[in-house]
Write a protein that holds these residues in place. Structure first.
Motif, PDB file in Angstrom:
ATOM      1  N   ARG A   1      -4.337   5.272  -0.522  1.00  0.00           N
ATOM      2  CA  ARG A   1      -4.313   4.492   0.719  1.00  0.00           C
ATOM      3  C   ARG A   1      -2.865   4.350   1.139  1.00  0.00           C
ATOM      4  NH1 ARG A   1      -3.638  -0.505   2.951  1.00  0.00           N
ATOM      5  NH2 ARG A   1      -5.115  -1.043   4.575  1.00  0.00           N
ATOM      6  N   ASP A   2      -2.578   4.694   2.387  1.00  0.00           N
ATOM      7  CA  ASP A   2      -1.236   4.577   2.947  1.00  0.00           C
ATOM      8  C   ASP A   2      -1.327   3.758   4.225  1.00  0.00           C
ATOM      9  OD1 ASP A   2       0.028   6.408   1.077  1.00  0.00           O
ATOM     10  OD2 ASP A   2      -1.006   7.999   2.154  1.00  0.00           O
ATOM     11  N   SER A   3      -0.380   2.864   4.425  1.00  0.00           N
ATOM     12  CA  SER A   3      -0.350   2.099   5.673  1.00  0.00           C
ATOM     13  C   SER A   3       1.108   1.828   6.048  1.00  0.00           C
ATOM     14  CB  SER A   3      -1.121   0.790   5.541  1.00  0.00           C
ATOM     15  OG  SER A   3      -0.511  -0.044   4.586  1.00  0.00           O
ATOM     16  N   SER A   4       1.330   1.642   7.334  1.00  0.00           N
ATOM     17  CA  SER A   4       2.663   1.357   7.839  1.00  0.00           C
ATOM     18  C   SER A   4       2.540   0.577   9.136  1.00  0.00           C
ATOM     19  CB  SER A   4       3.423   2.656   8.100  1.00  0.00           C
ATOM     20  OG  SER A   4       4.661   2.390   8.738  1.00  0.00           O
ATOM     21  N   SER A   5       3.417  -0.397   9.331  1.00  0.00           N
ATOM     22  CA  SER A   5       3.428  -1.110  10.606  1.00  0.00           C
ATOM     23  C   SER A   5       4.196  -0.309  11.659  1.00  0.00           C
ATOM     24  CB  SER A   5       4.029  -2.503  10.441  1.00  0.00           C
ATOM     25  OG  SER A   5       5.335  -2.417   9.924  1.00  0.00           O
ATOM     26  N   GLY A   6       4.935   0.701  11.231  1.00  0.00           N
ATOM     27  CA  GLY A   6       5.619   1.597  12.159  1.00  0.00           C
ATOM     28  C   GLY A   6       6.938   1.050  12.671  1.00  0.00           C
TER      29      GLY A   6
END
Length: 176
Positions: free
Chosen positions: A68-73
């Motif tokens: 799982r990968d996530s980023s607020s950018g």
């Protein structure tokens, strides 16, 4: 615990430019060939998590991996979320035959900021984070499966049967 300061991107991946903290755990439990768990945290809310397991117990080979990968950018509306799962099982049949099953699932959501409305000369640490589009979103979903049967009929003749199926969807809309 192993601390590796400095740029390790070429070895550990793109988010390791400031260094790596490596936690070395004990050997996996009996019967397991390999098990691992990983987490990476970095700037702009980047968070990556992985877990994997591989085993070769009783001639049956198994491999599983989830991530799982996530980023607020960096810009507004540039957040991303990605989940993936893959697995494989290979079962021996007789002395030289086998049955194998493979599966892959991948889902992602990515904001599409549409560029920055501020010229580079006006960037001040805040203005370049603005985005032309605050709601565009792109989603993709991929699923694949494969099964293969391999059986010897005689010393020089084998029976092979393989089947594959997959689905891929890509769609965009204008709301999170």
């Amino acid at each position: 615990v192993e601390i590796l300061p400095g740029a390790w991107s070429s070895v550990q991946g793109a988010n390791a430019e400031g260094g790596v903290i490596n936690f070395v755990s004990r050997s996996p439990s009996a019967g397991a060939t390999h098990a691992s768990l990983g987490t990476v945290l970095s700037s702009y809310g980047d968070n990556s998590n992985t877990v994997s397991f591989m085993s070769g117990r009783n001639r049956v080979k198994t491999a599983l991996r989830a991530a799982r990968d996530s980023s607020s950018g960096f810009q507004k509306n540039s957040a991303s979320r990605k989940e993936s799962f893959s697995g494989k099982v290979s079962i021996p049949l007789g002395e030289t035959g086998s049955l194998s099953l493979n599966a892959l699932r991948n889902n992602s959501e990515n904001g599409v900021p549409g560029g920055t409305p501020a010229p580079i000369a006006d960037w001040d640490g805040r203005r370049e984070r603005a985005a032309n589009s605050l709601t565009d979103l792109q989603r993709s979903s991929l699923g694949l499966g494969r099964a293969a049967l391999d059986l010897p009929l005689t010393e020089n003749v084998r029976y092979k049967l393989e089947g594959e199926a997959g689905v891929s969807r890509l769609f965009s809309h204008s709301a999170w």
